[in-house]
Design a protein around this motif. Sequence first.
Motif, short mmCIF file in Angstrom:
data_model
loop_
_atom_site.label_atom_id
_atom_site.label_comp_id
_atom_site.label_asym_id
_atom_site.label_seq_id
_atom_site.Cartn_x
_atom_site.Cartn_y
_atom_site.Cartn_z
N ALA A 126 0.86 -1.18 0.00
CA ALA A 126 0.00 0.00 0.00
C ALA A 126 0.89 1.23 0.00
O ALA A 126 2.06 1.17 0.38
N SER A 127 0.34 2.36 -0.42
CA SER A 127 1.11 3.59 -0.52
C SER A 127 0.37 4.73 0.18
O SER A 127 -0.87 4.77 0.18
N ALA A 128 1.15 5.66 0.73
CA ALA A 128 0.58 6.86 1.34
C ALA A 128 0.38 7.90 0.25
O ALA A 128 1.33 8.31 -0.41
N ILE A 129 -0.86 8.33 0.06
CA ILE A 129 -1.20 9.31 -0.97
C ILE A 129 -1.64 10.59 -0.27
O ILE A 129 -2.60 10.59 0.50
N ILE A 130 -0.93 11.69 -0.54
CA ILE A 130 -1.21 12.95 0.17
C ILE A 130 -2.50 13.60 -0.35
O ILE A 130 -3.01 13.24 -1.42
N ALA A 131 -2.99 14.58 0.40
CA ALA A 131 -4.26 15.22 0.09
C ALA A 131 -4.28 15.82 -1.32
O ALA A 131 -5.27 15.70 -2.04
N ALA A 132 -3.18 16.49 -1.71
CA ALA A 132 -3.14 17.11 -3.04
C ALA A 132 -3.28 16.07 -4.14
O ALA A 132 -3.95 16.30 -5.15
N ALA A 133 -2.67 14.90 -3.94
CA ALA A 133 -2.77 13.85 -4.96
C ALA A 133 -4.18 13.27 -5.04
O ALA A 133 -4.64 12.89 -6.12
N THR A 134 -4.89 13.20 -3.90
CA THR A 134 -6.27 12.72 -3.96
C THR A 134 -7.16 13.70 -4.74
O THR A 134 -8.13 13.29 -5.38
N LYS A 135 -6.81 14.99 -4.71
CA LYS A 135 -7.55 15.95 -5.53
C LYS A 135 -7.36 15.66 -7.01
O LYS A 135 -8.30 15.79 -7.82
N MET A 136 -6.15 15.26 -7.40
CA MET A 136 -5.91 14.89 -8.79
C MET A 136 -6.72 13.65 -9.17
O MET A 136 -7.30 13.58 -10.27
#
Length: 404
Positions: free
Chosen positions: A46-56
């Motif tokens: 699994a990977s940690a996905i930051i908030a800005a990337a979830t917006k993408m």
Amino acid sequence: MQDMLVVGGGYVGLSAAVAVKQAAPHLDIAVVEAAPEHVWQKDMRASAIIAAATKMLEVFGIWGEIQPEAQPITKMIVTDSRTADPVRPVFLTFDGEVEDGRPFAHMIPNAVLVRALRGVCDRLGIEIRHGLSATGLKTEENRISVTLSDGSALESRLLVACDGVRSKLRDLAGIKTVSWDYGQSGIVVTVEHERPHNGCAEEHFLPSGPFAILPLTNNRSSLVWTERAHDADRLVAGDDLIFEEELERRFGHKLGALKVIGERRAFPLGLTLARAFVAPRFALAGDAAHGIHPISGQGLNLGFKDVAALAETIVEADRLGLDIGSINILERYQTWRRFDTFRMGVTTDVLNRLFSNDVMPVRIARDVGLGIVDRIPGLKSFFIGQAAGIAARNNPRLLAGETI
């Protein structure tokens, strides 16, 4: 001839193809991937996905599909101790919310992320060719040609190399790197525990390197366990009982009994920074451009920042009727991304050297520094905003949740 060819069908390569195709549907885009077609389904990490990337991912239209299987990180704590210490004092805590209802990061199973990205590739008409690696590269004035392992060749106006930290295409393009080995390996394993983690992530700084506990759904956690390379190899190849005892010494008993799920693997850790991100009709993105220590959890997210910046550069050039493979266009992308990447590489390098030791004066200094940050709310908010990508200056539009 393709308008854009992406080599590398991981998260960064697929995202690059989607970002450009979604904003410029008339461009002909294909992806070439060395791995067999269904191998991604076996990835248990699994990977940690930051908030800005979830917006993408929201702009891509796939966050709704991913979110039910994503675990929000609602809190993070940082400790500094030795493995044998009976108590691990907490020097720094972060609340996980950076915007109303949006945590600074989510833990997302790799297979879930790839499945969603492949699905949107299918819907957009992006061809993915499997089981092929690049063996040759030839650049001409108006095109670039890639020779593949089956003897065939593909031509494109622009080639985007997303083929990993040991990028073959980077070498074929003659781009040099700055790199060194830390003498460490990161053991990646998933564990199941009796009690809930309540979305709390932990990073324990130990003399051999950081031991990160990252929450997953259903009373599970993903571990990124840094050890000296020879110790990591011994632990991964050794007896199950010894591995579990060493893991429990580091994890502790706060979440009850532990059970290792799936295989355990060790990955060598180092720093690799490309001296250039572009060449005529050629661009690097993701680990092909930069491989950093996982101490900050920013490796994949740096790749997503590359994708957003490169896509915006390409699409805006295309709308102006410019050549998307022109070195003048691609240098805008390089200027946008190279300093941020260099800064993050230096930061992770310094952090790893600072925290992966047991020198008492250094320990005292770093613990005082962590304590100061913990007591200044404005400084904590700044750091968490930076980590989430929300407060970053000059963010590409996709990372702000805006279409290109």
